[in-house]
Design an enzyme around this catalytic site. Sequence first.
Site: not given
Length: 155
Positions: A86, A124
Amino acid sequence: QEHFGGLKGLSIAWIGDGNNVLQSFLTSAAKLGMHLRIATPRGFEPDPRITKIAEQNSKEYGTKLLLTTDPLEAADSANVLVTDTWISMGQEEEKKERLKAFQGYQITMQTAKSAASNWTFLHCLPRKPEEVDDEVFYSPRSLVFQEAENRKWTI
């Protein structure tokens, strides 16, 4: 593809920031026959130019594209739950604002209850606990380490 045996018809739920990784999904998912369900907080949507390309691809390839602010709506019947950081490099000064904006976007087993019965999880890496809880991240449904290994071979 390795896990499901193919990509056509899979439903991918992206829950998080409208960043570069999501934009890669947006430009490729429909071409691979995948439906894309995206939940981002207001103000953190993907680039509208990329979204427009995704909408055109979705029409051309007969897939579905959903953009929402509701993580559970995005997760509904999804085969794959995906998120990413984020707070990307260069956004460190925005950390407090971003963490507040992303309240409720953490992927948890509660999120997964909305997903398809064969759901999996991708990230990821590196991940932060606010993005996905330990129960999902370390579950047998999590494919993050296989994902990382596959990335190694492409490098």
